[in-house]
Scaffold this active site. Structure first.
Site, PDB file in Angstrom:
ATOM      1  CB  CYS A  81      -0.923   0.104   0.906  1.00 18.88           C
ATOM      2  SG  CYS A  81      -2.088  -1.558   1.034  1.00 18.88           S
ATOM      3  CG  HIS A 125      -3.303   3.495   2.214  1.00 15.19           C
ATOM      4  ND1 HIS A 125      -3.426   2.916   1.197  1.00 15.19           N
ATOM      5  CD2 HIS A 125      -2.853   2.986   3.859  1.00 15.19           C
ATOM      6  CE1 HIS A 125      -3.824   2.007   1.367  1.00 15.19           C
ATOM      7  NE2 HIS A 125      -3.468   1.401   2.185  1.00 15.19           N
ATOM      8  CG  ASN A 154      -6.787  -0.422   0.903  1.00 11.24           C
ATOM      9  OD1 ASN A 154      -6.227  -0.666   0.661  1.00 11.24           O
ATOM     10  ND2 ASN A 154      -6.288  -1.481   2.293  1.00 11.24           N
TER      11      ASN A 154
HETATM   12  O1  UT7 Z   1      -4.011  -1.510   3.908  1.00 12.98           O
HETATM   13  C1  UT7 Z   1      -3.278  -2.190   4.569  1.00 12.98           C
HETATM   14  C2  UT7 Z   1      -2.862  -2.119   6.146  1.00 12.98           C
HETATM   15  N1  UT7 Z   1      -4.068  -2.316   6.181  1.00 12.98           N
HETATM   16  C3  UT7 Z   1      -4.728  -2.230   7.446  1.00 12.98           C
HETATM   17  O2  UT7 Z   1      -4.767  -1.043   7.879  1.00 12.98           O
HETATM   18  C4  UT7 Z   1      -6.309  -2.668   7.689  1.00 12.98           C
HETATM   19  C5  UT7 Z   1      -6.034  -2.695   9.135  1.00 12.98           C
HETATM   20  N2  UT7 Z   1      -7.363  -3.084  10.176  1.00 12.98           N
HETATM   21  C6  UT7 Z   1      -8.701  -2.766   9.823  1.00 12.98           C
HETATM   22  O3  UT7 Z   1      -8.849  -1.509   9.396  1.00 12.98           O
HETATM   23  C7  UT7 Z   1      -9.652  -3.751  10.840  1.00 12.98           C
HETATM   24  O4  UT7 Z   1      -8.693  -4.372  11.543  1.00 12.98           O
HETATM   25  C8  UT7 Z   1     -10.640  -4.599  10.312  1.00 12.98           C
HETATM   26  C9  UT7 Z   1     -11.546  -3.423   9.582  1.00 12.98           C
HETATM   27  C10 UT7 Z   1     -10.172  -5.788   9.325  1.00 12.98           C
HETATM   28  C11 UT7 Z   1     -11.182  -5.184  11.452  1.00 12.98           C
HETATM   29  O5  UT7 Z   1     -12.126  -4.031  12.318  1.00 12.98           O
HETATM   30  P1  UT7 Z   1     -11.999  -4.723  13.308  1.00 12.98           P
HETATM   31  O6  UT7 Z   1     -12.502  -3.103  14.705  1.00 12.98           O
HETATM   32  O7  UT7 Z   1     -10.234  -4.744  13.989  1.00 12.98           O
HETATM   33  O8  UT7 Z   1     -13.002  -5.710  14.376  1.00 12.98           O
HETATM   34  P2  UT7 Z   1     -12.246  -7.886  14.453  1.00 12.98           P
HETATM   35  O9  UT7 Z   1     -11.338  -8.314  13.070  1.00 12.98           O
HETATM   36  O10 UT7 Z   1     -11.930  -7.346  15.684  1.00 12.98           O
HETATM   37  O11 UT7 Z   1     -13.798  -8.070  14.297  1.00 12.98           O
HETATM   38  C12 UT7 Z   1     -14.964  -7.757  15.298  1.00 12.98           C
HETATM   39  C13 UT7 Z   1     -15.860  -9.198  14.854  1.00 12.98           C
HETATM   40  C14 UT7 Z   1     -15.128 -10.587  14.894  1.00 12.98           C
HETATM   41  O12 UT7 Z   1     -16.044 -11.185  15.060  1.00 12.98           O
HETATM   42  P3  UT7 Z   1     -16.821 -11.615  17.254  1.00 12.98           P
HETATM   43  O13 UT7 Z   1     -15.408 -11.953  16.949  1.00 12.98           O
HETATM   44  O14 UT7 Z   1     -15.999 -10.042  18.096  1.00 12.98           O
HETATM   45  O15 UT7 Z   1     -18.333 -12.021  17.408  1.00 12.98           O
HETATM   46  C15 UT7 Z   1     -15.643 -10.718  13.656  1.00 12.98           C
HETATM   47  O16 UT7 Z   1     -15.455 -11.864  13.008  1.00 12.98           O
HETATM   48  O17 UT7 Z   1     -16.537  -9.033  13.503  1.00 12.98           O
HETATM   49  C16 UT7 Z   1     -16.171  -9.689  12.933  1.00 12.98           C
HETATM   50  N3  UT7 Z   1     -16.299  -9.595  11.415  1.00 12.98           N
HETATM   51  C17 UT7 Z   1     -17.479  -9.244  10.710  1.00 12.98           C
HETATM   52  N4  UT7 Z   1     -18.777  -9.288  11.398  1.00 12.98           N
HETATM   53  C18 UT7 Z   1     -19.133  -8.285   9.841  1.00 12.98           C
HETATM   54  C19 UT7 Z   1     -15.089  -9.538  10.738  1.00 12.98           C
HETATM   55  N5  UT7 Z   1     -15.658  -9.276   9.235  1.00 12.98           N
HETATM   56  C20 UT7 Z   1     -16.372  -9.109   9.472  1.00 12.98           C
HETATM   57  C21 UT7 Z   1     -17.158  -8.532   8.645  1.00 12.98           C
HETATM   58  N6  UT7 Z   1     -19.069  -8.371   8.602  1.00 12.98           N
HETATM   59  N7  UT7 Z   1     -17.186  -8.356   7.208  1.00 12.98           N
END
Ligand code: UT7
Length: 317
Positions: free
Chosen positions: A113, A244, A274
């Site tokens: 990225c 970004h 993204n």
């Molecule tokens: O550009 C390259 C660099 N990349 C980044 O900078 C990305 C960095 N990471 C992020 O932006 C975030 O970590 C995400 C947007 C990918 C995820 O957000 P989060 O607040 O960290 O969510 P999480 O992974 O902690 O997941 C929270 C919950 C989980 O459920 P439980 O375990 O709490 O029941 C996931 O299973 O959300 C669930 N979940 C979803 N629910 C609905 C994960 N993906 C989804 C989804 N829809 N698409």
């Protein structure tokens, strides 16, 4: 002193738009979850007959037209990409062929990225040293080609696109500084397997989102603070922050760290998702063409991605 100054910008997006509501129909997700956690509402996705070199060439033509230069005057083409359509030749050479440029150097860099901002650092050196007068710098990615459409934690995040800039030698001003960082600690936290891999073919993106998120917030907040300190400037010296576009919450954290109000931040994440190396040059092009960014404005770029590799730049447009 000779500076590298951006004199033209361009971008290209695939026609097909996939909204969060479209994704609700194929995976267990919701529009509200995606918007709340990321800020993304829709993204553009390539059809099977669209390629990264097509997008990159279209973005390049737009940038060349705005710059008003003859393509033959371009000395160097750099494409920042993590998703070239072939392992070789480079996407940059394909763009060179499409533009019909006979005599220039063309190569790709992979800083995920951060590819565009890394490329900016390279272009700056080439122009300041007098080795190149005009550089075509492109950030282009088609991450939809490596997304695992069964993994809801990653497939909702990414979109395809290409953004380009023409940098030219300028005796007055231009790119004032670039800062680049890498830390291999991230290699297992965010990666895409290659089509050359025997273990995971077709290739797939894998990400431990939460850990990447924490590292990104910390690194980008420190990076923008470093950029301000080294240039001896405050937020008052930034007309526009062009970050970004990975996650709205990460962008807000970086803006907060330097006390920059969100109305001076260029946001395209809601429409593009993204787009990896394409996200900054596409956001730049949107804001140049809608008249927000004008000649003489002072801009701050920051980028973070796989590697980890992260980078920033402070420049006069
Ligand atoms: O550009 C390259 C660099 N990349 C980044 O900078 C990305 C960095 N990471 C992020 O932006 C975030 O970590 C995400 C947007 C990918 C995820 O957000 P989060 O607040 O960290 O969510 P999480 O992974 O902690 O997941 C929270 C919950 C989980 O459920 P439980 O375990 O709490 O029941 C996931 O299973 O959300 C669930 N979940 C979803 N629910 C609905 C994960 N993906 C989804 C989804 N829809 N698409």
């Amino acid at each position: 002193m000779t500076y590298a100054r951006i004199i033209g910008t361009g971008s290209a997006l695939p026609e097909k738009v996939v909204s969060n509501f479209d994704l609700e129909k194929i995976i267990d997700t919701s529009h509200d979850w995606i918007v709340e956690r990321t800020g993304i509402e829709r993204r553009h996705i390539c059809d099977s007959d669209e390629t990264i070199s097509m997008l990159a060439t279209k973005a390049a033509r737009n940038a060349i037209e705005m710059a008003g230069i003859d393509p033959e005057d371009i000395d160097l083409i750099i494409v920042g990409t993590a998703t070239p359509e072939l392992a070789f030749p480079s996407t940059a050479c394909m763009v060179q062929r499409e533009l019909g440029i006979q005599n220039c150097i063309a190569f790709d860099i992979n800083a995920a990225c951060s590819g565009f901002v890394y490329g900016l650092g390279i272009a700056k050196q080439w122009i300041e040293s007098g080795t190149a007068k005009h550089v075509l710098l492109i950030g282009a990615d088609t991450l939809s080609r490596v997304v695992d459409w069964n993994d809801r934690a990653t497939c909702v995040l990414f979109g395809d696109g290409a953004g380009a800039a023409i940098l030219s030698a300028d005796e007055e001003t231009g790119v004032l500084s670039t800062h680049m960082h890498s830390d291999g600690v991230g290699t297992n936290l965010l990666y895409a397997t290659s089509s050359l891999s025997e273990t995971d073919n077709p290739p797939k993106i894998r990400m431990r989102g939460n850990e990447v998120y924490k590292f990104a917030v910390r690194s980008l907040s420190d990076l923008v603070a470093e950029e301000l300190k080294e240039n001896n400037i405050t937020q008052a010296d930034i007309d526009w922050f062009v970050p970004h576009q990975a996650n709205l919450r990460i962008i807000k954290a970086a803006a907060d760290r330097i006390g920059l109000p969100m109305d001076r931040v260029i946001l395209t994440i809601q429409d593009h998702g993204n787009t990896s190396a394409a996200s900054i040059p596409m956001a730049l092009d949107v804001a140049v063409r809608d008249g927000r960014i004008k000649k003489g404005h002072r801009l701050l770029f920051d980028a973070f991605g796989a590697g980890f590799a992260w980078a920033s730049s402070y420049l006069v447009f």
